[in-house]
Motif scaffolding. Structure first.
Motif, short mmCIF file in Angstrom:
data_model
loop_
_atom_site.label_atom_id
_atom_site.label_comp_id
_atom_site.label_asym_id
_atom_site.label_seq_id
_atom_site.Cartn_x
_atom_site.Cartn_y
_atom_site.Cartn_z
N ARG A 1 0.83 -1.20 0.00
CA ARG A 1 0.00 0.00 0.00
C ARG A 1 0.87 1.26 0.00
NH1 ARG A 1 -2.39 -0.94 4.36
NH2 ARG A 1 -4.21 -2.09 3.64
N LEU B 1 -6.70 -0.44 -4.99
CA LEU B 1 -7.98 -1.15 -4.96
C LEU B 1 -7.82 -2.63 -4.66
CD1 LEU B 1 -9.82 0.67 -7.88
CD2 LEU B 1 -9.90 1.14 -5.43
N ILE C 1 -7.52 -2.92 -1.03
CA ILE C 1 -8.80 -2.79 -0.33
C ILE C 1 -9.43 -4.16 -0.12
CG2 ILE C 1 -11.16 -1.91 -0.50
CD1 ILE C 1 -9.09 0.20 0.22
N LEU D 1 -13.84 6.70 5.98
CA LEU D 1 -13.84 6.87 4.53
C LEU D 1 -14.90 7.87 4.09
CD1 LEU D 1 -13.36 3.23 3.18
CD2 LEU D 1 -11.83 5.17 2.82
N ILE E 1 -11.52 8.78 -5.88
CA ILE E 1 -11.06 7.48 -5.42
C ILE E 1 -11.62 7.13 -4.04
CG2 ILE E 1 -8.91 8.53 -4.56
CD1 ILE E 1 -9.36 4.92 -5.90
N ILE F 1 -13.94 3.94 -3.17
CA ILE F 1 -13.51 2.95 -2.18
C ILE F 1 -14.60 2.73 -1.13
CG2 ILE F 1 -11.90 2.52 -0.28
CD1 ILE F 1 -9.71 3.76 -2.00
N SER G 1 -16.26 -0.88 -1.03
CA SER G 1 -16.03 -1.67 0.19
C SER G 1 -17.33 -2.26 0.70
CB SER G 1 -15.39 -0.80 1.27
OG SER G 1 -14.12 -0.34 0.87
N TRP H 1 -13.08 -1.22 -12.25
CA TRP H 1 -12.30 -1.16 -11.01
C TRP H 1 -12.90 -1.95 -9.85
CZ3 TRP H 1 -7.69 -0.16 -12.12
CH2 TRP H 1 -7.38 0.71 -13.17
N VAL I 1 -11.09 -4.73 -6.94
CA VAL I 1 -11.36 -4.89 -5.51
C VAL I 1 -11.74 -6.33 -5.19
CG1 VAL I 1 -12.80 -4.12 -3.58
CG2 VAL I 1 -12.11 -2.48 -5.34
#
Length: 245
Positions: A20, A63, A66, A93, A117, A121, A125, A183, A187
């Protein structure tokens, strides 16, 4: 040379933190170059292939991490029988995404970030959480989404942006936007990295790995503050360059 890795469920994964942290470092380089471009020190088009793929690499790292982190959280909950604290992470977040939107709205009202972003996320999530505990199925779904996106036009919505801005008072341009496809597939592939045990990969102890791990552990504060600092530094240097040189 000593190695740093997960030795017990109480410890963080040094490899995941460094993974990360690399994403954070690349993001800072990308934004620093963007700042230099804005102040006339560099000249390039953000739509050049190099910068397009550079941004995609950053998104890929962030991602996938995540989904990977979500799997480890579920794994820790199962092995230690501790309740998951998803609401705390989701709250951070959501608040951070809201801060980004508010700050950019007042700073650049014609290009403010309404689904960048952090917004993605936050939504991804929540949407992908039910599949995280089944990493193979999750990865299969993620790979399917990416494959469909790459090989068909089914998940392409070229007119979506103009359609949304037509009916909702949003700017036609934004500083950052992340579309759901492909995307969300990245994830969903993330949990497979945890299932394969990448978090147990050993790393040599060095200044670089410790720095990257620190950046990875504090990715959210770095994301929120780095551009403010970098932009200010380049602006000050520009002023000094004009007035003193």
């Amino acid at each position: 040379m000593q190695a740093s890795h997960v030795l017990s469920p109480r410890q963080r994964s040094a490899f995941l933190d460094v993974y990360r942290g690399v994403a954070v470092l690349l993001m800072m380089i990308f934004h620093f170059c963007w700042d230099l471009r804005e102040f006339g020190f560099l000249s390039f088009a953000v739509h050049d292939p190099f910068w397009v793929y550079f941004r995609r690499a950053i998104l890929l790292l962030f991602l996938s991490a995540i989904g990977w982190s979500a799997y480890l959280s579920i794994l820790k909950t199962t092995t230690r029988k501790t309740p998951p604290l998803h609401w705390q992470r989701d709250g951070k977040l959501f608040a951070s995404a809201a801060i980004i939107s508010v700050v950019t709205y007042f700073a650049m009202p014609n290009q403010w970030i309404y689904f960048g972003i952090l917004h993605f996320i936050f939504i991804a999530s929540i949407l992908t959480r039910p599949l995280v505990r089944w990493p193979l199925l999750s990865a299969l779904c993620g790979a399917g989404i990416i494959s469909i996106y790459q090989n068909t036009g089914w998940l392409h919505f070229p007119q979506a942006f103009s359609l949304i801005t037509q009916y909702i008072p949003l700017p036609n341009r934004t500083l950052d936007i992340v579309f759901p496809f492909p995307w969300i597939g990245v994830v969903l592939i993330g949990p497979l990295l945890g299932y394969l045990g990448w978090q147990y990969v050993t790393l040599p102890q060095s200044i670089l790995t410790r720095l990257l791990a620190f950046m990875g552990r504090h990715a959210l504060p770095f994301y929120l503050l780095h551009q403010l600092i970098l932009f200010s530094l380049v602006a000050v240097f520009k002023w000094l360059y004009i007035n003193l040189i």
